[in-house]
Design an enzyme around this catalytic site. Structure first.
Site, PDB file in Angstrom:
ATOM      1  N   LYS A 148       0.829  -1.220   0.000  1.00 22.44           N
ATOM      2  CA  LYS A 148       0.000   0.000   0.000  1.00 22.44           C
ATOM      3  C   LYS A 148       0.857   1.261   0.000  1.00 22.44           C
ATOM      4  CE  LYS A 148      -4.318  -1.662   1.920  1.00 22.44           C
ATOM      5  NZ  LYS A 148      -5.399  -1.446   2.885  1.00 22.44           N
ATOM      6  N   ASP A 196     -10.330   2.451   0.235  1.00 23.57           N
ATOM      7  CA  ASP A 196     -10.635   2.013   1.611  1.00 23.57           C
ATOM      8  C   ASP A 196     -11.453   3.097   2.306  1.00 23.57           C
ATOM      9  OD1 ASP A 196      -9.388  -0.473   1.728  1.00 23.57           O
ATOM     10  OD2 ASP A 196      -7.457   0.370   2.303  1.00 23.57           O
TER      11      ASP A 196
HETATM   12  P1  NAP Z   1      -1.209  -2.478  10.680  1.00 27.98           P
HETATM   13  O1  NAP Z   1      -0.685  -1.392   9.812  1.00 27.98           O
HETATM   14  O2  NAP Z   1      -0.362  -3.658  11.003  1.00 27.98           O
HETATM   15  O3  NAP Z   1      -1.684  -1.781  12.059  1.00 27.98           O
HETATM   16  C1  NAP Z   1      -2.196  -2.522  13.128  1.00 27.98           C
HETATM   17  C2  NAP Z   1      -2.214  -1.659  14.389  1.00 27.98           C
HETATM   18  O4  NAP Z   1      -2.791  -2.437  15.439  1.00 27.98           O
HETATM   19  C3  NAP Z   1      -0.830  -1.228  14.849  1.00 27.98           C
HETATM   20  O5  NAP Z   1      -0.913   0.086  15.375  1.00 27.98           O
HETATM   21  C4  NAP Z   1      -0.536  -2.238  15.976  1.00 27.98           C
HETATM   22  O6  NAP Z   1       0.353  -1.765  16.942  1.00 27.98           O
HETATM   23  C5  NAP Z   1      -1.925  -2.408  16.560  1.00 27.98           C
HETATM   24  N1  NAP Z   1      -2.029  -3.640  17.326  1.00 27.98           N
HETATM   25  C6  NAP Z   1      -1.709  -4.888  16.930  1.00 27.98           C
HETATM   26  N2  NAP Z   1      -1.933  -5.754  17.946  1.00 27.98           N
HETATM   27  C7  NAP Z   1      -2.384  -5.030  18.995  1.00 27.98           C
HETATM   28  C8  NAP Z   1      -2.767  -5.343  20.319  1.00 27.98           C
HETATM   29  N3  NAP Z   1      -2.740  -6.601  20.776  1.00 27.98           N
HETATM   30  N4  NAP Z   1      -3.179  -4.346  21.127  1.00 27.98           N
HETATM   31  C9  NAP Z   1      -3.213  -3.067  20.686  1.00 27.98           C
HETATM   32  N5  NAP Z   1      -2.847  -2.693  19.441  1.00 27.98           N
HETATM   33  C10 NAP Z   1      -2.450  -3.667  18.611  1.00 27.98           C
HETATM   34  O7  NAP Z   1      -2.548  -3.088  10.071  1.00 27.98           O
HETATM   35  P2  NAP Z   1      -3.688  -2.318   9.237  1.00 27.98           P
HETATM   36  O8  NAP Z   1      -3.426  -2.459   7.791  1.00 27.98           O
HETATM   37  O9  NAP Z   1      -3.898  -0.982   9.811  1.00 27.98           O
HETATM   38  O10 NAP Z   1      -4.948  -3.264   9.536  1.00 27.98           O
HETATM   39  C11 NAP Z   1      -5.501  -3.362  10.841  1.00 27.98           C
HETATM   40  C12 NAP Z   1      -6.736  -4.255  10.802  1.00 27.98           C
HETATM   41  O11 NAP Z   1      -7.693  -3.676   9.926  1.00 27.98           O
HETATM   42  C13 NAP Z   1      -6.485  -5.667  10.269  1.00 27.98           C
HETATM   43  O12 NAP Z   1      -7.197  -6.568  11.072  1.00 27.98           O
HETATM   44  C14 NAP Z   1      -7.077  -5.647   8.875  1.00 27.98           C
HETATM   45  O13 NAP Z   1      -7.584  -6.907   8.483  1.00 27.98           O
HETATM   46  C15 NAP Z   1      -8.211  -4.653   9.060  1.00 27.98           C
HETATM   47  N6  NAP Z   1      -8.575  -3.985   7.792  1.00 27.98           N
HETATM   48  C16 NAP Z   1      -9.864  -4.127   7.355  1.00 27.98           C
HETATM   49  C17 NAP Z   1     -10.241  -3.513   6.182  1.00 27.98           C
HETATM   50  C18 NAP Z   1     -11.649  -3.689   5.686  1.00 27.98           C
HETATM   51  O14 NAP Z   1     -11.909  -3.401   4.511  1.00 27.98           O
HETATM   52  N7  NAP Z   1     -12.587  -4.112   6.511  1.00 27.98           N
HETATM   53  C19 NAP Z   1      -9.324  -2.749   5.451  1.00 27.98           C
HETATM   54  C20 NAP Z   1      -8.026  -2.611   5.926  1.00 27.98           C
HETATM   55  C21 NAP Z   1      -7.665  -3.240   7.113  1.00 27.98           C
HETATM   56  P3  NAP Z   1       1.957  -1.929  16.767  1.00 27.98           P
HETATM   57  O15 NAP Z   1       2.351  -0.905  15.722  1.00 27.98           O
HETATM   58  O16 NAP Z   1       2.451  -1.609  18.110  1.00 27.98           O
HETATM   59  O17 NAP Z   1       2.204  -3.335  16.330  1.00 27.98           O
END
Ligand code: NAP
Length: 280
Positions: A63, A99
């Site tokens: 991305k 998104d």
């Molecule tokens: P990302 O860039 O990896 O960000 C994830 C965030 O969550 C990071 O800030 C991470 O913190 C935090 N995190 C992970 N485990 C945690 C925990 N146990 N407690 C508190 N914070 C925690 O991922 P992303 O791309 O933003 O995606 C996040 C979620 O959104 C995923 O589950 C993805 O499937 C979902 N999503 C859904 C859609 C949709 O269309 N519905 C679209 C995009 C994403 P750290 O930086 O400290 O690791």
């Protein structure tokens, strides 16, 4: 036949081929939608294959990685520093972020407003987009993050100030306190198979009016179940996933889908996912 794809690594059991094939069916278009999974070190060598697609979607880790290869970028994608939909014209890449459209249409479809105190939990890729978009729409935004990503959250807040002139409050997740009109989960906490986890304690939901969880597998996360038990509107992430795909087709093929058609597709995909995971 034109070829479309989702690129990412690893892709696992993505629902994107099923969603896009159904959208092509609704449009009466014959096209192929592939999963193209390749490691980041192969990106340069892979560019000619990407040029052979009519358009493609992008997920982690491309991305942001593909930004350097774009000939053009939409205002949205530039603001979030994240591209999830690319159109290929004469071998050149034009990037957009659908998104955000998926997020906004999902909220709109459930009558949820951003004109309130919004708490975004998680400062990763999608959390950044939620926080900046909510700030752009005039929300009072709190961005809550665990200790390891507080610095990332502060960077998002600095961007909000610089690009939008808006204050985003950064809060350590452990000390998070309401009230909030809308709480958004932008972490993977609660995602299949670790479904018995929630990013915030149930008690916090008593100070929250509505919840949006961007996780779509399962469609009912623990966070959403708790919100429903407390009688609060609770919306899962499948709508955002399907709407972001539909918004990409709008850009690529000029199609306008009805809310009814997309709502049906969201239900279909939730059932497909439940069957796949062997859930009732
Ligand atoms: P990302 O860039 O990896 O960000 C994830 C965030 O969550 C990071 O800030 C991470 O913190 C935090 N995190 C992970 N485990 C945690 C925990 N146990 N407690 C508190 N914070 C925690 O991922 P992303 O791309 O933003 O995606 C996040 C979620 O959104 C995923 O589950 C993805 O499937 C979902 N999503 C859904 C859609 C949709 O269309 N519905 C679209 C995009 C994403 P750290 O930086 O400290 O690791």
């Amino acid at each position: 036949m034109e070829r479309y794809a989702l690129i990412g690594h690893p892709l696992g059991h993505s629902l994107s081929p099923q969603i896009h094939q159904r959208l092509f069916q609704l449009e009466g278009v014959k096209a192929e939608y592939l999963l193209d999974d390749f490691p980041p070190q192969a990106l340069e060598a892979h560019l000619p294959i990407l040029q052979s697609y009519a358009a493609f979607n992008i997920t982690i880790p491309y991305k942001t990685a593909l930004l350097d290869h774009l000939a053009g970028i939409s205002e949205n994608a530039r603001l979030y520093g994240s591209v999830n939909a690319v159109q290929v014209r004469e071998g050149r890449f034009y990037g957009d972020n659908t998104d955000c459209v998926g997020f906004l249409r999902t909220l709109e479809g459930h009558g949820l407003s951003l004109n309130t105190r919004v708490c975004v939990v998680g400062a990763g890729g999608v959390g950044r987009m939620f926080a900046l978009e909510a700030a752009r729409q005039g929300a009072q935004v709190t961005l809550a993050a665990r200790a390891s990503s507080l610095e990332k959250a502060r960077q998002v807040a600095a961007e909000g100030l610089e690009k939008l002139g808006t204050q985003i409050r950064v809060q350590p997740l452990e000390t998070l306190d309401g009230p909030f009109g809308l709480l958004i989960n932008a972490t993977p906490v609660g995602m299949y198979p670790k479904v018995d986890a929630s990013p915030v304690p149930k008690a916090l939901l008593e100070q929250v009016e509505a919840v949006f969880d961007c996780i779509y597998n399962p469609s009912q996360t623990l966070l959403l179940q708790w919100a429903k038990e407390l009688g609060k509107p609770a919306v899962g992430g499948m709508g955002m996933l399907v709407w972001q795909a539909a918004a990409a087709h709008e850009l690529w093929l000029g199609t306008r889908f009805s809310h009814r058609a997309i709502q049906q597709l969201i239900g279909e995909m939730e059932r497909l996912l439940a069957e796949r995971e062997g859930r009732p």
